[in-house]
Design a protein around this motif. Sequence first.
Motif, PDB file in Angstrom:
ATOM      1  N   LEU A 187       0.824  -1.196   0.000  1.00 23.79           N
ATOM      2  CA  LEU A 187       0.000   0.000   0.000  1.00 23.79           C
ATOM      3  C   LEU A 187       0.870   1.262   0.000  1.00 23.79           C
ATOM      4  CD1 LEU A 187      -2.959   0.827   0.001  1.00 23.79           C
ATOM      5  CD2 LEU A 187      -2.903   0.800   2.500  1.00 23.79           C
ATOM      6  N   ARG A 188       1.932   1.256   0.800  1.00 23.60           N
ATOM      7  CA  ARG A 188       2.851   2.387   0.830  1.00 23.60           C
ATOM      8  C   ARG A 188       3.536   2.561  -0.532  1.00 23.60           C
ATOM      9  NH1 ARG A 188       2.173   6.540   4.145  1.00 23.60           N
ATOM     10  NH2 ARG A 188       2.113   5.943   6.334  1.00 23.60           N
ATOM     11  N   GLN A 189       3.908   1.455  -1.155  1.00 22.29           N
ATOM     12  CA  GLN A 189       4.536   1.523  -2.472  1.00 22.29           C
ATOM     13  C   GLN A 189       3.592   2.148  -3.496  1.00 22.29           C
ATOM     14  OE1 GLN A 189       5.562  -2.596  -3.097  1.00 22.29           O
ATOM     15  NE2 GLN A 189       7.583  -2.401  -2.110  1.00 22.29           N
ATOM     16  N   LEU A 190       2.303   1.795  -3.410  1.00 20.69           N
ATOM     17  CA  LEU A 190       1.317   2.367  -4.323  1.00 20.69           C
ATOM     18  C   LEU A 190       1.195   3.873  -4.103  1.00 20.69           C
ATOM     19  CD1 LEU A 190      -0.921   2.098  -6.458  1.00 20.69           C
ATOM     20  CD2 LEU A 190      -2.509   1.508  -4.610  1.00 20.69           C
ATOM     21  N   GLU A 191       1.098   4.294  -2.848  1.00 18.20           N
ATOM     22  CA  GLU A 191       0.985   5.716  -2.537  1.00 18.20           C
ATOM     23  C   GLU A 191       2.225   6.486  -3.012  1.00 18.20           C
ATOM     24  OE1 GLU A 191      -1.854   6.143   1.340  1.00 18.20           O
ATOM     25  OE2 GLU A 191       0.123   5.267   1.698  1.00 18.20           O
ATOM     26  N   GLU A 192       3.404   5.893  -2.815  1.00 14.61           N
ATOM     27  CA  GLU A 192       4.637   6.562  -3.248  1.00 14.61           C
ATOM     28  C   GLU A 192       4.699   6.693  -4.770  1.00 14.61           C
ATOM     29  OE1 GLU A 192       7.751   4.283  -1.524  1.00 14.61           O
ATOM     30  OE2 GLU A 192       7.312   4.919   0.535  1.00 14.61           O
ATOM     31  N   SER A 193       4.244   5.649  -5.473  1.00 13.36           N
ATOM     32  CA  SER A 193       4.277   5.713  -6.940  1.00 13.36           C
ATOM     33  C   SER A 193       3.302   6.746  -7.475  1.00 13.36           C
ATOM     34  CB  SER A 193       3.963   4.333  -7.537  1.00 13.36           C
ATOM     35  OG  SER A 193       2.608   3.978  -7.324  1.00 13.36           O
ATOM     36  N   LEU A 194       2.175   6.961  -6.763  1.00 13.42           N
ATOM     37  CA  LEU A 194       1.177   7.941  -7.197  1.00 13.42           C
ATOM     38  C   LEU A 194       1.479   9.344  -6.680  1.00 13.42           C
ATOM     39  CD1 LEU A 194      -2.056   5.808  -6.620  1.00 13.42           C
ATOM     40  CD2 LEU A 194      -1.013   6.365  -8.819  1.00 13.42           C
ATOM     41  N   GLY A 195       2.280   9.415  -5.624  1.00 14.08           N
ATOM     42  CA  GLY A 195       2.614  10.709  -5.047  1.00 14.08           C
ATOM     43  C   GLY A 195       1.509  11.324  -4.218  1.00 14.08           C
TER      44      GLY A 195
ATOM     45  N   GLU B  18      -1.439  10.468  -0.698  1.00 18.75           N
ATOM     46  CA  GLU B  18      -1.894   9.573   0.365  1.00 18.75           C
ATOM     47  C   GLU B  18      -3.325   9.149   0.044  1.00 18.75           C
ATOM     48  OE1 GLU B  18      -1.506  11.147   4.258  1.00 18.75           O
ATOM     49  OE2 GLU B  18       0.672  10.837   4.307  1.00 18.75           O
ATOM     50  N   LEU B  19      -3.546   7.847   0.006  1.00 20.92           N
ATOM     51  CA  LEU B  19      -4.864   7.315  -0.324  1.00 20.92           C
ATOM     52  C   LEU B  19      -5.748   7.149   0.905  1.00 20.92           C
ATOM     53  CD1 LEU B  19      -3.716   4.630  -2.905  1.00 20.92           C
ATOM     54  CD2 LEU B  19      -4.687   6.884  -3.384  1.00 20.92           C
ATOM     55  N   PHE B  20      -5.146   7.167   2.083  1.00 17.98           N
ATOM     56  CA  PHE B  20      -5.902   6.967   3.317  1.00 17.98           C
ATOM     57  C   PHE B  20      -5.543   8.024   4.347  1.00 17.98           C
ATOM     58  CE2 PHE B  20      -5.840   2.726   1.448  1.00 17.98           C
ATOM     59  CZ  PHE B  20      -7.166   2.331   1.600  1.00 17.98           C
ATOM     60  N   LEU B  21      -6.523   8.333   5.180  1.00 21.21           N
ATOM     61  CA  LEU B  21      -6.295   9.130   6.376  1.00 21.21           C
ATOM     62  C   LEU B  21      -6.137   8.143   7.524  1.00 21.21           C
ATOM     63  CD1 LEU B  21      -9.071  11.851   5.850  1.00 21.21           C
ATOM     64  CD2 LEU B  21      -6.647  11.996   5.240  1.00 21.21           C
ATOM     65  N   ARG B  22      -5.006   8.151   8.170  1.00 19.15           N
ATOM     66  CA  ARG B  22      -4.707   7.178   9.219  1.00 19.15           C
ATOM     67  C   ARG B  22      -5.053   7.771  10.570  1.00 19.15           C
ATOM     68  NH1 ARG B  22      -1.816   6.358   4.774  1.00 19.15           N
ATOM     69  NH2 ARG B  22      -1.149   4.241   4.223  1.00 19.15           N
ATOM     70  N   GLU B  23      -6.156   7.275  11.144  1.00 21.54           N
ATOM     71  CA  GLU B  23      -6.663   7.786  12.420  1.00 21.54           C
ATOM     72  C   GLU B  23      -6.787   6.645  13.403  1.00 21.54           C
ATOM     73  OE1 GLU B  23     -10.333   9.426  11.149  1.00 21.54           O
ATOM     74  OE2 GLU B  23      -9.443  11.261  10.318  1.00 21.54           O
ATOM     75  N   ARG B  24      -5.916   6.635  14.404  1.00 21.54           N
ATOM     76  CA  ARG B  24      -5.909   5.588  15.426  1.00 21.54           C
ATOM     77  C   ARG B  24      -5.809   4.220  14.774  1.00 21.54           C
ATOM     78  NH1 ARG B  24     -10.390   7.906  19.789  1.00 21.54           N
ATOM     79  NH2 ARG B  24      -9.352   9.929  20.119  1.00 21.54           N
ATOM     80  N   GLN B  25      -6.817   3.380  15.008  1.00 26.84           N
ATOM     81  CA  GLN B  25      -6.763   2.011  14.486  1.00 26.84           C
ATOM     82  C   GLN B  25      -7.543   1.836  13.197  1.00 26.84           C
ATOM     83  OE1 GLN B  25      -4.764  -0.320  15.976  1.00 26.84           O
ATOM     84  NE2 GLN B  25      -4.181   1.433  17.273  1.00 26.84           N
ATOM     85  N   ARG B  26      -8.034   2.940  12.641  1.00 29.13           N
ATOM     86  CA  ARG B  26      -8.881   2.818  11.447  1.00 29.13           C
ATOM     87  C   ARG B  26      -8.335   3.679  10.315  1.00 29.13           C
ATOM     88  NH1 ARG B  26     -13.507   0.779   9.802  1.00 29.13           N
ATOM     89  NH2 ARG B  26     -14.759   1.858   8.247  1.00 29.13           N
ATOM     90  N   LEU B  27      -8.493   3.157   9.098  1.00 24.00           N
ATOM     91  CA  LEU B  27      -8.111   3.891   7.902  1.00 24.00           C
ATOM     92  C   LEU B  27      -9.375   4.341   7.174  1.00 24.00           C
ATOM     93  CD1 LEU B  27      -5.273   1.579   6.483  1.00 24.00           C
ATOM     94  CD2 LEU B  27      -5.025   3.611   7.887  1.00 24.00           C
ATOM     95  N   THR B  28      -9.406   5.603   6.795  1.00 27.97           N
ATOM     96  CA  THR B  28     -10.519   6.108   5.992  1.00 27.97           C
ATOM     97  C   THR B  28      -9.951   6.697   4.711  1.00 27.97           C
ATOM     98  OG1 THR B  28     -10.445   8.245   7.130  1.00 27.97           O
ATOM     99  CG2 THR B  28     -11.981   6.589   7.978  1.00 27.97           C
ATOM    100  N   LEU B  29     -10.705   6.620   3.656  1.00 29.06           N
ATOM    101  CA  LEU B  29     -10.236   7.107   2.366  1.00 29.06           C
ATOM    102  C   LEU B  29     -10.032   8.624   2.386  1.00 29.06           C
ATOM    103  CD1 LEU B  29     -12.457   5.050  -0.094  1.00 29.06           C
ATOM    104  CD2 LEU B  29      -9.961   4.917   0.100  1.00 29.06           C
ATOM    105  N   SER B  30      -8.925   9.052   1.843  1.00 34.84           N
ATOM    106  CA  SER B  30      -8.684  10.475   1.625  1.00 34.84           C
ATOM    107  C   SER B  30      -9.470  10.901   0.386  1.00 34.84           C
ATOM    108  CB  SER B  30      -7.192  10.718   1.401  1.00 34.84           C
ATOM    109  OG  SER B  30      -6.786  10.145   0.163  1.00 34.84           O
ATOM    110  N   PRO B  31      -9.579  12.206   0.116  1.00 32.18           N
ATOM    111  CA  PRO B  31     -10.239  12.626  -1.137  1.00 32.18           C
ATOM    112  C   PRO B  31      -9.624  11.959  -2.362  1.00 32.18           C
ATOM    113  CG  PRO B  31      -9.973  14.506   0.315  1.00 32.18           C
ATOM    114  CD  PRO B  31      -9.245  13.368   0.971  1.00 32.18           C
ATOM    115  N   ALA B  32      -8.298  11.846  -2.401  1.00 31.65           N
ATOM    116  CA  ALA B  32      -7.646  11.184  -3.528  1.00 31.65           C
ATOM    117  C   ALA B  32      -7.978   9.698  -3.552  1.00 31.65           C
ATOM    118  CB  ALA B  32      -6.125  11.373  -3.446  1.00 31.65           C
ATOM    119  N   GLY B  33      -8.094   9.113  -2.355  1.00 30.16           N
ATOM    120  CA  GLY B  33      -8.433   7.693  -2.271  1.00 30.16           C
ATOM    121  C   GLY B  33      -9.815   7.397  -2.802  1.00 30.16           C
TER     122      GLY B  33
END
Length: 289
Positions: free
Chosen positions: A36-44, A46-61
């Motif tokens: 997932l990190r590799q995908l985000e780095e290749s796209l430049g 962040e696809l997720f907003l990382r909040e505590r124990q849950r991931l939610t989609l960012s606008p780009a995501g």
Amino acid sequence: MELSQLRIFQAVAEEGSITRAASRMHRVPSNLSTRLRQLEESLGVELFLRERQRLTLSPAGKVMLGYAERMFALQAEAEAALRGGEPAGDFVIGSMFSTAAIHLPPILVRYHRTWPAVNLQVQTAPSGELLDGLLGGRLDAALVDGPVEFAELDGLPLFEEEMVLITEAAHGPVKSAQDVAGLEVFAFRQSCSYRRRLEGWFVASRVPMAPPMEIESYHSMLACVIAGGGIALVPRSMLDSLPGRDEVRVHQLDAPFNRATTWLMWRKGMLGANLRAWIDLQQGRSQAS
């Protein structure tokens, strides 16, 4: 960007957790985190907003998820074409609640028997939410209240519904919204096109409509009307299927509020083998040999 990375992204988006996505995909969480990190780095981005124990989609995501689902649909269509164009793979169709309950069961059975290689899935929601799912790539097709005018969509009309107003049995005749002014209104949530029809009926009579009590099923809606004091707008075909229908009074409406046309809609350029097979069966034709 690889399809395998997009599969991981989709799973995490749907599960909201790398751990749950890893369990679903029978992979270790660390592998999914790395990919997932590799995908985000290749796209430049962040696809997720990382909040505590849950991931939610960012606008780009959110944008990426729509494109990912379209890519998977195209992949399935390409595989089907290479196999001779026969329906296969995932096919997700959305439907209004009443349509799913009354009109879909026979064609669902026929479709599954005719094309067992298709993983057919049905999701129910109000028309507005179905259109959002279609435009966002989460649905391959949708049965909605139409006609619908979107430059990105194609469609065809399937059948008409008679819409009727129901009140408690002791209520007098209803000729206009004035006759039910002030009564409780039972309806689906705001994205329901039938609710918007009822609102339009009140507007046409220049009568304010009471704020609707949102109900999530026609069975509950009917029970509330039977209990007294409220109204609801329902398809007659749905009403005729419900126990307790004889305990309410049915009122016919004037045009244009008395008829609704159900349309089958899909994204332009996405009329693949699975959807073609559905249309053929819906129109009484079979491609099966």
